[in-house]
Design an enzyme around this catalytic site. Sequence first.
Site, mmCIF file in Angstrom:
data_model
loop_
_atom_site.group_PDB
_atom_site.id
_atom_site.type_symbol
_atom_site.label_atom_id
_atom_site.label_comp_id
_atom_site.label_asym_id
_atom_site.label_seq_id
_atom_site.Cartn_x
_atom_site.Cartn_y
_atom_site.Cartn_z
ATOM 1 N N SER A 688 0.804 -1.217 0.000
ATOM 2 C CA SER A 688 0.000 0.000 0.000
ATOM 3 C C SER A 688 0.840 1.272 0.000
ATOM 4 O O SER A 688 0.301 2.371 -0.156
ATOM 5 C CB SER A 688 -0.948 0.009 1.205
ATOM 6 O OG SER A 688 -0.231 0.008 2.412
ATOM 7 N N LYS A 731 -6.890 3.500 8.521
ATOM 8 C CA LYS A 731 -5.995 4.523 7.960
ATOM 9 C C LYS A 731 -6.638 5.907 7.975
ATOM 10 O O LYS A 731 -5.994 6.910 8.300
ATOM 11 C CB LYS A 731 -5.601 4.142 6.527
ATOM 12 C CG LYS A 731 -4.702 2.916 6.437
ATOM 13 C CD LYS A 731 -4.459 2.513 4.984
ATOM 14 C CE LYS A 731 -3.569 1.280 4.876
ATOM 15 N NZ LYS A 731 -3.367 0.849 3.483
#
Length: 784
Positions: A688, A731
């Site tokens: 990511s 996140k």
Amino acid sequence: MSEQNSVQDPSTEKLPDILPILPLFDAALFPKMVLPLVVMQGDSIKLVDEAMSKDRIIGLLVSQKSNMEEASPKEDLYRVGCSALILKMAKTEDDKAQLLVQGLTRFEIKNYVEEKPYLKAQVTYLQDTEAEDKETEAFKTNILTQFARVVELAPGLPQEVGTMAKSIKEPGILADMIASTINTSLEEKQKILEITDVKERLKEVTRIVNRQLDILELGNKIQSQVKGDMDKRQREYYLRQQLKAIKEELGETDDSSVEVDDYREKVDATELPEEARKEAERELGRLSRMHPSSAEYTVASTYLDWITALPWDTGTEDTLDIKKARKILDEDHYGLEKPKRRIIEYLAVRKLKPESKGPILCFAGPPGTGKTSLGNSIARALGRKFIRISLGGVRDEAEIRGHRRTYVGAMPGRIIQGIRRAESNNPIFMLDEIDKVGSDFRGDPSSALLEVLDPEQNFSFSDHYLDVPFDLSKVMFITTANVLETIPPALRDRMEVLELLGYTEDEKIKIANRYLIPRQRKAHGLNANQITFTKGAVRSIISGYTREAGLRNLEREIASICRGVAAMIAEEEAEAVRITVNNLMKFLGPVRLTSETKTRAATPGVAMGLAWTQTGGELLFIEATAMKGAKGLTLTGQLGDVMKESATAALSFIRTNAKNLKIEEDFFSHKDIHIHIPAGAIPKDGPSAGVTMLTALTSLLTDKPIKKDLAMTGEITLRGQVLPVGGIKEKVLAAHRAGIKTIIMPSWNKKDLSDITKPVKKDIDFHFVDKMMDVLKIALNSQS
């Protein structure tokens, strides 16, 4: 009704056409039979007195109502009765008359001629219709045989009744005699009284006798079975007493027999399933043959202790008040709307269908987000017992299933131990840290949990120690985990996962004021007047001293402040303390956490990414720098293989598209590139960070700083496509805590924002992209 006997009819005179009528409420009289009666009503006693002064003949009619107070004089009386001769009459001191009457013949009411002071009626006498044929004789023979069997089985009938029945020659009188003697209803006796056809009367009485015989034979069979069971127990008791006496004679007396008797009483008193009872009886038999000093004696007695202590058939009743449950959940926890809604749905289904098998819930999320305490709240809302066991570090399968009794020191597994502690077969059972179960040469505990956590199998869970099935289907199992990736797929498939996200700053402030501060005040002996917190102080604690998804560190800091205030009050330095932003440093020291976003993001080559860890989301800074050299790529910061490959892919994309990005096409020929991710002591991996690395390199090579307060996440391909990643919710919350205003993420992850609260979405500007060029346009062009 008292026993009736057949006697000779003493009256040879013609019977009168008009009879005084005496109602009967609990008996019926048949011709040739004798019946004792008690007369209590004043008008009935007058009737008896006048009859005694005349011919002693009266008419008896059965009332259709059993309560003499509710019965009307003539409407409730049957039309067919029996005339009777009063044989004896005696009066008692309490104005009662005791009669002994003998039935004469049947009669039918033509009409009533008087009602006062008692009933008188004009009657027609009925004669039996007899037919002397083989069928009538067969009926007579059969009914005598059946009645003899009834007399043999019925405890209230003397044997003389059977002998008397055999001496009666007339079939009609025999039917009347048996009908008056046998135990049947008053309505059926009246029905027989109304039948003048002797053959029909014999048929009806035969039917009643057969039914009575069936009832008596069934009762006798039941009595024999019960007696057989009692005889067996009595025999065992006598044999044990004899064995005890023999041991005493041999000088082998000990306390073991007393202990065996105690265990036998426990086994008998416990509602054990058939299989468990057989096993307990077998162990009890072994125990009775052992000497107390034997090692096996302790094994058998311990097993009996366990099997009799388990709640095989004992459970708590569920409190299925949905409004009350919602109130309890809201009292104990702020937010967590999705888990609360799922719990309310579970309770609603239980209310509508109590026998339904509930799901296995798994609360997944960072530490300190309320997973364990939520299980406690569910137990309080349902009114069930709460049991929690931690599976962290469990590597032995026997921890779940128990040890076999052949091993020294064998014990049941943690599941059965928890059920015994709960003293209920339907507690809330929390399996904490299920993601940290290990496996080694001693077996795989997660495989043992497959049966425990499957509602289709756990109704017959077999613990190795018990060695008999135990029903776990009534238990509500709840598991907790920080990460789902380490849970075996087969085990994860059995659970319904409910994710508990981290808390926003505003949520933490509300939770601190509503739950944490009052709890710590009470824990440190302080009241609300002695210590108060301003909203700014609570916000400063959250932003300056803790940076976590959960609440544990926040509560520790609040506890630290409460200890300091308690010390000041105990030393009489102050009577009350108000915690503000200005005096916070006095209790907690200097601010430990500062925002790195402004200092780091202002330089070209520095980009902010979003990472996911077991403790929630984190901000990830990626730094890139270039130096004189030739085609060197250095990666530092304890990067895993996947992250290194992302960096290589990012560099290849930039070299391929250097012209479009306005970068020298041969820049790599005379430069070395170094990519570093701080917090070098912490291992990092995952795809990511690909978008962030590519953006940091482009920013470095174009000498353009990245937009302030911007973070990003996403996987890249060599063609510049942006692929979806996981952990979006965590996140986003981490970015919100750090004050990030703009987030770039893959378009495919847009659906993952559905669980993010509206205040968070309002504070952050989201950009959803499919290509890397779109990322660079957003991150590098609009500078501020």
